[in-house]
Design an enzyme around this catalytic site. Structure first.
Site, PDB file in Angstrom:
ATOM      1  N   LYS A  36      28.309 -12.558 -31.454  1.00  0.00           N
ATOM      2  CA  LYS A  36      28.832 -13.463 -32.471  1.00  0.00           C
ATOM      3  C   LYS A  36      30.323 -13.202 -32.714  1.00  0.00           C
ATOM      4  O   LYS A  36      31.060 -14.106 -33.087  1.00  0.00           O
ATOM      5  CB  LYS A  36      28.054 -13.300 -33.771  1.00  0.00           C
ATOM      6  CG  LYS A  36      26.560 -13.607 -33.635  1.00  0.00           C
ATOM      7  CD  LYS A  36      26.265 -15.086 -33.600  1.00  0.00           C
ATOM      8  CE  LYS A  36      24.819 -15.397 -33.260  1.00  0.00           C
ATOM      9  NZ  LYS A  36      24.547 -16.820 -33.094  1.00  0.00           N
ATOM     10  N   GLU A  79      27.395 -20.703 -41.809  1.00  0.00           N
ATOM     11  CA  GLU A  79      25.967 -20.580 -42.043  1.00  0.00           C
ATOM     12  C   GLU A  79      25.534 -19.317 -41.309  1.00  0.00           C
ATOM     13  O   GLU A  79      26.190 -18.880 -40.371  1.00  0.00           O
ATOM     14  CB  GLU A  79      25.221 -21.791 -41.464  1.00  0.00           C
ATOM     15  CG  GLU A  79      24.813 -21.659 -39.997  1.00  0.00           C
ATOM     16  CD  GLU A  79      26.001 -21.596 -39.041  1.00  0.00           C
ATOM     17  OE1 GLU A  79      27.131 -21.902 -39.458  1.00  0.00           O
ATOM     18  OE2 GLU A  79      25.806 -21.234 -37.859  1.00  0.00           O
ATOM     19  N   SER A 122      22.452  -9.567 -26.354  1.00  0.00           N
ATOM     20  CA  SER A 122      23.366 -10.266 -27.257  1.00  0.00           C
ATOM     21  C   SER A 122      23.754  -9.440 -28.482  1.00  0.00           C
ATOM     22  O   SER A 122      24.828  -9.628 -29.031  1.00  0.00           O
ATOM     23  CB  SER A 122      22.751 -11.583 -27.711  1.00  0.00           C
ATOM     24  OG  SER A 122      21.462 -11.361 -28.249  1.00  0.00           O
TER      25      SER A 122
HETATM   26  C1  PLP Z   1      21.872 -10.771 -31.734  1.00  0.00           C
HETATM   27  C2  PLP Z   1      21.667 -12.252 -31.637  1.00  0.00           C
HETATM   28  N1  PLP Z   1      21.303 -12.771 -30.477  1.00  0.00           N
HETATM   29  C3  PLP Z   1      21.091 -14.090 -30.340  1.00  0.00           C
HETATM   30  C4  PLP Z   1      21.202 -14.945 -31.407  1.00  0.00           C
HETATM   31  C5  PLP Z   1      20.898 -16.388 -31.190  1.00  0.00           C
HETATM   32  O1  PLP Z   1      22.040 -17.183 -31.167  1.00  0.00           O
HETATM   33  P1  PLP Z   1      22.569 -17.825 -29.829  1.00  0.00           P
HETATM   34  O2  PLP Z   1      21.418 -18.495 -29.154  1.00  0.00           O
HETATM   35  O3  PLP Z   1      23.618 -18.770 -30.313  1.00  0.00           O
HETATM   36  O4  PLP Z   1      23.155 -16.757 -28.984  1.00  0.00           O
HETATM   37  C6  PLP Z   1      21.596 -14.444 -32.650  1.00  0.00           C
HETATM   38  C7  PLP Z   1      21.756 -15.316 -33.809  1.00  0.00           C
HETATM   39  O5  PLP Z   1      21.987 -14.920 -34.913  1.00  0.00           O
HETATM   40  C8  PLP Z   1      21.823 -13.063 -32.752  1.00  0.00           C
HETATM   41  O6  PLP Z   1      22.189 -12.509 -33.916  1.00  0.00           O
END
Ligand code: PLP
Ligand code: PLP
Lengths: 417, 275, 417, 275
Positions: free
Chosen positions: A89, A111, A381
């Protein structure tokens, strides 16, 4: 990757369905974004800031033990968890922060579901000196309290959204409402590759830094492209981020997006937009995509153990790549996610976020069937620290329980610790 | 004082088709300083109350009513309508019921009814089918705030085809060029949002509003409706000479919540300046 | 930096006062460490692993807003918080992990105070496939429960030490007792630059990666050496780590170590070994240094808001550098620490660990008095996420309190969430 | 059965000085298969109990006693002694009181007393002062497990100077070279730790022990004491012929905790094989 049409569509999806009051804001945003995107100095400044404020390039870690455990493809993990604030993020918010500075606005709103995007935005706002309000569904406020705490300490105002089902989609609606009211000085820092154009393109662009690095890194370590790349899909930003490093490699690199299977697709309690029958084309929150909705077009309640994947819509770019069969979509259940998380902790000393663990589930299912000389990449992520309340709960940890009860008792008795 | 307005009578129709919204409004406007348009959320608190409220509105002199088909993500609405929409959906309100109810109202009352809703409701129903249905049941216009002209080619075509007036919106943030475009696309009237913000936010009716409405007037020959925040006779009076329709939004919902359907009539009379 | 004497002394301090049963283990450890240190491939492998598994080099962040706020020296922050597991502790454990592999042992034990070293060791053990036991004072187990949870999930056995004052020093004693019993297969991963030789030298060597990077980075960004470098001092490893980048610059770079002032030096409730009158030379836990002890030689109870600084001894290398006046020592009180933490969060979007915040306190006191064209570096040894329970408590956050009470209520009612 | 051993009588002294520890032990060993050495933590549970326990020990035939001056970080001790040390310190036991008490015991009982403690206690007291004090009050030896020869140049010099015997330790992990060094440095006897681990851990007295003690014997001509884990007459018997002193550690502390000081006598007699 192909750019969207002039009006922001990717195939059947996307677009910019915004209330009139926001029309001009979006027009300016599109222009400003286009100018920034065309300016190599802007990207350079972005990369520089990400390397001094966060720790880009994030490493690509070879998961030797997991590889041995599954006995198939070599498993590599792209470490977005090591970013400042603990998730991918950060890439998006810092990028948008630079854009806000360029646009001369002084306030940001956001948000947040898991809270990661909220913490990231609050962080960015502190760094850039912007005023900051974060909207968060009340349910998410409750399950992600530590993140709320940090947002407040970082100087942001956190507004619990008590309307609707009180989760991410409601927070998005509320943020739009704020924006409609405060367009002049305020930028809405959308947290994922969704929403009206140019957000899907913009967020994906900032996140592409993941894929650019990952491609270079895998070629460096493995000398050839990976067979498959796995990413979890909430709104789709981390997936778009890493996929962009390999999108043009066509059939060489298979791209796999993993959605939240919740209690299982057949139960209806999930958040799978692209691989369940509960979703259908729709338009909400300013863009067209596959939504989890009923026959009337009312959005459904979604479920996932991970707040960050608990969302009714999905990036229009991914919906299009699904149409084109360039990305394959799978889902992982809550139970599978906890298992994969446990295994990854024990085998590699790495704690993926519950969201990220979805990608691990699918990679673990497929790794054994792939040749030993092939490689796969999992996009981690984020880090799982933030999920301690959820994970400790899911794992039914007795001493955690006891700990919480004791802490509460001290508070209730008003004792000083 | 008891008066009966607009009770079921012969329809004002033009060329075999139901009279177009614009024409209808213009006729009404001929001998009134300003028209009154009101709003309610279908199925909230229930259809019976809707029926009663509409009766109160029409019988007390309202010129037109927006019937809001509730949508789960009403981005352009404020907390009152948001909550009403959510509750309506929660206790099971279906789009098909909203349509039946609208049909019943159109048949009963001789004022133009509009649907207010969000694009996904139309999209899911099918744009073509939706407008056919509107025509069939006698709805004259629609307000769908999240389908701007450049996104709604087929939407606006189907509306035109079935003679349904899509009402577009002017906002203070709209540039002159933008007003030119939306003004051209709008039918029936133009909904002028007097300030930034969502429904239910209090407006200030000062010099700025006068200038803004003058600018709106420059960009369209359609009647001008002004919504968002009208609460009293004074607010309505402030619009006389500057706009054609005063639109009352969430205020009546709050009123019904607090004092019941029967309180709507006196409120409408107050707005009309009647003692 | 000068190496220690053959028997591990730095001036009056250090040495290797170990029970006979460990004599041979230490002899071998000394030899193995000396060989590894002399082997350039070993350091290369270490740096490589730190760059793929953690995210070294960690950034040096220019704190523009804090700099403006204080109006003096340019403030740079060395970001050890971005390490995998969230602190500089990762450097040390990964280094020792490589050494353990080289020595052919299969089990590691560790003591931990703040829990950071324990989590880092559990992580390393998972990564290297070692069995792992972590000793932790019961008081620390209580105040750092999230870290205990993660250690367990990472596969480590966490043993709460209920002897003595139940904090770090007692955990160290217990770890030694385990080692005495299991010398053959077990390596004791000491967490800081203390303990019997060769630990102070070894830990400092692994941590020197901080200073090596920081020196290069500050020269790159600022073009000249910093005026001062600040680090908090518990055992002294992060301080030794960064100081080594500048030790040979003599008077050009002033090095400042900041100890835990607790409730204030005059109250006796603190953990200041080098800048309070409550410490005196002593020998415990296998090495000589300044200890907080009474006239009989019994160790005193220490106090700090930060578990990681709450320790009776201090690195013998730092005690020596104090004698030589090469490092200046200061202390920061609990109250000052919370203030500095708050300011740093709001101004820079960065959350330093409570330990690290001690260094920020002193830097903030001195920055305004330094010329605008000079630079200072603060070593941010770790991130503050882990401290949420302590910080939320210290800041008397009402919604956190309510959150904890609610969580507990759900547990007590046995409700499923 | 009541017998009185070693009650206050003429001191066995050598050359004007109090008899050296080694000599004293050797004399005792002349007509015994094995000697018995016991241990207690000073001030735990209190000095009065210490007094009583020592009386029980001496009167029932113990040959020598280690008086442990408690230290807050006893790294080489197990949980029983650790806890005893901690409690003793917690209720205020001072080093000076330990010394006075030792003086009193030396004066009262005609067996050699040793101090067992950790180096920091000696270091803080001052090495020179500490050994002078030992000599002054008649303590014959010290066991300080955390001051190895190579770290303790001055420590061992001061001990030698004042005729106090520092007892060093052999461990199974000690190499032959290492035993050579520690053996040379040790005085009085050598403390042979039969297995890895801290005090209070149960040992196995098998073939391995026999071989280990034979190896110890090769590296020193001093008497061999064996500690850590002796609990019964059988354990003591297993050492006969292989070692010179059986050393009882935490077992008596547990006994006093559980059954009081009076239970020590019978236990000692049991160890000595008396019915
Ligand atoms: C650690 C993490 N991975 C994935 C996501 C999912 O979001 P996105 O599909 O936009 O990567 C989030 C959303 O808050 C997140 O905090
Ligand atoms: C974040 C952090 N900083 C500092 C310290 C203190 O240790 P040292 O002085 O060895 O760096 C600790 C110890 O746990 C820690 O966790």
């Amino acid at each position: 990757m192909n750019p969207p049409t002039e009006d922001g569509h990717y195939g059947r999806w996307g677009g910019s369905y915004v209330p009139e009051v926001l029309h001009d804001t979006f027009k300016r945003l599109k222009e400003d974004f286009a100018a920034a995107k065309a300016d190599p100095d802007f990207w350079r400044e972005y990369v520089e800031l990400m390397s001094t404020y966060s720790c880009r390039p994030t490493p690509l870690t070879f998961a030797e033990n997991l590889t041995r455990h599954f006995g198939g493809a070599k498993i590599y993990i792209k470490r977005e968890d090591l970013n400042h604030t603990g998730a991918h993020k950060a890439n998006n918010v810092i990028g948008q922060g630079l854009l806000v500075k360029r646009m001369g606005k002084t306030r940001v709103i956001a948000e947040t579901g898991a809270g990661q995007h909220g913490v990231a935005t609050a962080t960015m706002a502190a760094k850039f000196g912007f005023e900051c309000t974060v909207y968060m569904g009340e349910v998410d406020v409750l399950r992600q309290r530590p993140n709320v705490f940090w947002m407040e300490k970082l100087g942001a105002k956190v507004v619990p959204v008590t309307d609707g089902s009180r989760i991410l989609k409601d927070a998005i609606n509320e943020a739009f409402r704020d924006w409609v009211t405060n367009v002049d000085d305020t930028h809405y820092v959308l947290g994922t590759a969704c929403g009206p154009a140019p957000f899907p393109e913009m967020v994906s662009w900032f996140q592409s830094i993941i894929g650019i690095e990952a491609r270079k890194q895998i070629l460096h370590y493995h000398h050839t492209l990976p067979a498959r790349v796995y990413a979890c899909v909430g709104g789709g930003s981390n997936a778009m981020g890493i996929f962009q490093g390999f999108l043009d490699d066509d059939d060489d690199v298979e791209l796999v997006g993993v959605e939240a299977g919740g209690h299982g697709l057949s139960t209806g309690k999930h958040a799978s937009r692209l691989c369940s029958d509960d979703a259908s084309p729709g338009m909400a929150q300013g863009y067209k995509t596959m939504f989890l909705q009923n026959n009337d077009g009312q959005m459904l309640e979604t479920h996932s153990v991970s707040a960050g994947l608990d969302y009714v819509g999905v990036s229009p770019i991914l919906a299009d790549l699904n149409d084109k069969k360039r990305v394959r979509f799978e889902s992982a259940t809550d139970v599978e996610v906890i298992e994969a998380l446990n295994l990854t902790m024990k085998k590699e000393g790495i704690i993926p976020a519950l969201e990220s663990s979805h990608a691990f589930v699918q990679a673990f299912k497929e790794a054994p069937g792939l040749p030993k000389d092939s490689a796969i990449i999992i996009n981690q992520s984020g880090r799982g620290d933030k999920d301690i309340f959820t994970i400790a709960h899911a794992l039914k940890d007795p001493s955690w329980k006891e700990f919480i009860i004791n802490e509460a008792r001290e508070y209730q008795q008003g004792e000083s610790k | 004082m008891e008066r009966i307005y607009h009770q079921r009578g012969p329809r004002i129709s033009a060329g075999g088709k139901q009279m177009k919204l614009e024409e209808n409004l213009r006729r009404r406007r001929e001998n009134k300083e300003i028209l009154l348009m009101t709003h309610l959320v279908l199925g909230y608190p229930d259809f019976d109350t809707n029926r009663e409220v509409i009766a109160q509105m029409v019988e007390n002199g309202v010129d037109s009513i927006e019937l809001q088909i509730p949508f789960s993500e009403p981005v352009a609405d404020g907390p009152v309508i948001l909550k009403a929409s959510q509750e309506s959906i929660d206790h099971g309100t279906k789009v098909s019921e909203c349509i039946s109810f609208a049909k019943e109202m159109v048949e009963k009352w001789d004022i133009p009814f509009l649907f207010m809703t969000y694009y996904n409701i139309v999209f899911k129903y099918g744009e073509e089918a939706f407008f056919k249905k509107c025509a069939e049941i006698g709805i004259t216009g629609v307000i769908v705030p999240d389908i701007p002209p450049e996104m709604g080619e087929s939407f606006y075509q189907f509306a035109e085809q079935d003679g349904i007036s899509p009402v577009l919106i002017f906002a203070p943030t709209s540039s002159d060029e933008r007003m030119e475009i939306t003004g051209k696309c709008s039918r029936g009237f133009v909904y002028c949002v007097p300030r930034k913000g969502v429904t239910g936010t209090k407006s200030e009716f000062g010099e700025e509003l006068t200038q803004y409405l003058a600018r709106c007037r420059k960009h369209t020959s359609l009647p001008l409706g002004v919504g968002f925040g009208i609460q009293s006779r004074a607010d309505v009076e402030a619009l006389i000479g500057k706009a054609d329709i005063a639109i009352i939004g969430s205020k009546t919902i709050k009123l019904v919540d607090e004092k019941g359907a029967a309180s709507v009539g006196p409120f409408i009379r107050h707005l009309l300046g009647e003692k």
